[in-house]
Design an enzyme around this catalytic site. Structure first.
Site, PDB file in Angstrom:
ATOM      1  CG  HIS A   1      15.491 -61.768  45.422  1.00 54.33           C
ATOM      2  ND1 HIS A   1      16.265 -61.411  44.352  1.00 54.33           N
ATOM      3  CD2 HIS A   1      15.812 -60.886  46.411  1.00 54.33           C
ATOM      4  CE1 HIS A   1      17.029 -60.377  44.680  1.00 54.33           C
ATOM      5  NE2 HIS A   1      16.762 -60.034  45.929  1.00 54.33           N
TER       6      HIS A   1
ATOM      7  CE  LYS B   1      13.208 -67.344  41.769  1.00 58.94           C
ATOM      8  NZ  LYS B   1      13.647 -66.528  42.914  1.00 58.94           N
TER       9      LYS B   1
HETATM   10  C1  LIG Z   1      14.136 -60.592  38.479  1.00 57.70           C
HETATM   11  C2  LIG Z   1      13.836 -59.646  37.351  1.00 57.70           C
HETATM   12  C3  LIG Z   1      14.301 -58.350  37.352  1.00 57.70           C
HETATM   13  N1  LIG Z   1      14.015 -57.513  36.311  1.00 57.70           N
HETATM   14  C4  LIG Z   1      14.556 -56.155  36.350  1.00 57.70           C
HETATM   15  C5  LIG Z   1      14.128 -55.357  37.566  1.00 57.70           C
HETATM   16  C6  LIG Z   1      15.308 -54.492  37.866  1.00 57.70           C
HETATM   17  O1  LIG Z   1      15.210 -53.269  37.163  1.00 57.70           O
HETATM   18  C7  LIG Z   1      16.506 -55.255  37.310  1.00 57.70           C
HETATM   19  C8  LIG Z   1      17.341 -55.932  38.374  1.00 57.70           C
HETATM   20  O2  LIG Z   1      16.452 -56.690  39.181  1.00 57.70           O
HETATM   21  P1  LIG Z   1      16.956 -57.295  40.555  1.00 57.70           P
HETATM   22  O3  LIG Z   1      17.850 -56.324  41.247  1.00 57.70           O
HETATM   23  O4  LIG Z   1      15.738 -57.817  41.279  1.00 57.70           O
HETATM   24  O5  LIG Z   1      17.839 -58.519  40.047  1.00 57.70           O
HETATM   25  P2  LIG Z   1      18.456 -59.641  41.000  1.00 57.70           P
HETATM   26  O6  LIG Z   1      18.945 -59.068  42.280  1.00 57.70           O
HETATM   27  O7  LIG Z   1      19.397 -60.415  40.169  1.00 57.70           O
HETATM   28  O8  LIG Z   1      17.197 -60.545  41.348  1.00 57.70           O
HETATM   29  C9  LIG Z   1      17.124 -61.923  41.029  1.00 57.70           C
HETATM   30  O9  LIG Z   1      18.049 -62.564  41.830  1.00 57.70           O
HETATM   31  C10 LIG Z   1      17.639 -63.621  42.660  1.00 57.70           C
HETATM   32  C11 LIG Z   1      18.820 -64.525  42.861  1.00 57.70           C
HETATM   33  C12 LIG Z   1      16.455 -64.367  42.236  1.00 57.70           C
HETATM   34  O10 LIG Z   1      16.273 -65.532  42.562  1.00 57.70           O
HETATM   35  C13 LIG Z   1      15.422 -63.697  41.454  1.00 57.70           C
HETATM   36  O11 LIG Z   1      15.205 -64.395  40.255  1.00 57.70           O
HETATM   37  C14 LIG Z   1      15.674 -62.302  41.132  1.00 57.70           C
HETATM   38  O12 LIG Z   1      15.060 -61.574  42.170  1.00 57.70           O
HETATM   39  O13 LIG Z   1      15.968 -56.248  36.429  1.00 57.70           O
HETATM   40  C15 LIG Z   1      13.261 -57.909  35.235  1.00 57.70           C
HETATM   41  O14 LIG Z   1      12.998 -57.139  34.303  1.00 57.70           O
HETATM   42  N2  LIG Z   1      12.771 -59.198  35.220  1.00 57.70           N
HETATM   43  C16 LIG Z   1      13.037 -60.079  36.238  1.00 57.70           C
HETATM   44  O15 LIG Z   1      12.591 -61.251  36.173  1.00 57.70           O
END
Ligand SMILES: Cc1cn([C@H]2C[C@H](O)[C@@H](COP(=O)(O)OP(=O)(O)O[C@H]3O[C@H](C)C(=O)[C@H](O)[C@H]3O)O2)c(=O)[nH]c1=O
Length: 186
Positions: free
Chosen positions: A61, A71
């Site tokens: 991401h 980050k």
């Molecule tokens: C990233 C983020 C997500 N969210 C919410 C949005 C979704 O409803 C839920 C899960 O999000 P996501 O599936 O994008 O989470 P990860 O897959 O852990 O994403 C992260 O993982 C990789 C390793 C990264 O480097 C990024 O920081 C980030 O994209 O959290 C938020 O409310 N705030 C945030 O800053």
């Protein structure tokens, strides 16, 4: 304490850990010392994720302007392989990556600058990752890169079929289809 990696803008940090009979103490962030080492904020948001199984891959991401994110990543429970991929067009290391094992045991942190795609693979169940970012979450700016792009040839600890990913993370474009979101400035 601060070790620039093969891609010099990516920095591995090993905070000093003061151990005694009770356990340990360490400073996990120090703005002035980190800035002197090239880890420049300001960090405006802290994130925390828990991944319940070994072999979970979150990534790759990045956020694009107007809300790009650098980050500072650490693993506070279990262990992960943390990966940063250079996606700065014109960079001598474009498409190359740095990987580092971050764990609660080693206390290491990885600084992932703007212009890099970031992801990790859990090496143990119930891995918790906490990280500081320099830009607020902006869904419209949230983009990704295929974790299993052969052009990246990332040596993940788990095969692409066995890896546990969100549907979103299985659908990102490969590097050769990625717009030039970031340009290298020497
Ligand atoms: C990233 C983020 C997500 N969210 C919410 C949005 C979704 O409803 C839920 C899960 O999000 P996501 O599936 O994008 O989470 P990860 O897959 O852990 O994403 C992260 O993982 C990789 C390793 C990264 O480097 C990024 O920081 C980030 O994209 O959290 C938020 O409310 N705030 C945030 O800053």
């Amino acid at each position: 304490m601060f070790e620039p990696q093969a891609i010099p803008d990516v920095i591995l940090v090993t905070p000093k850990r003061y151990e005694d009979a009770r356990g340990y103490f360490e400073e996990t962030f120090h703005a002035a010392r980190y800035e002197k080492a090239g880890i420049v904020g300001p960090f405006v948001q802290d994130n925390h994720s828990l991944s319940r199984r070994r072999g979970v891959i979150r990534g790759l991401h990045f956020q694009i302007p107007p809300q790009p994110q650098a980050k500072l990543v650490r693993c506070t429970r279990g262990a992960i392989l943390d990966v940063a991929v250079d996606i700065r067009v014109g960079s001598p290391t474009f498409g190359k990556y740095v990987a580092a094992e971050l764990s609660a045991a080693n206390g290491r942190q990885l600084f992932v600058p703007v212009g890099f795609a970031h992801g990790f693979c859990t090496l143990e169940p119930d891995a918790e990752v906490q990280y500081k970012v320099t830009g607020y979450y902006a869904p419209d700016c949230d983009k990704g890169l295929a974790f299993d792009d052969p052009a990246l040839a990332i040596d993940w600890p788990v095969g692409p079929e066995a890896a546990i990913l969100s549907d979103k993370d299985r659908g990102w474009p490969r590097l050769d289809a990625l717009p030039a979101y970031f340009r290298y400035e020497s």
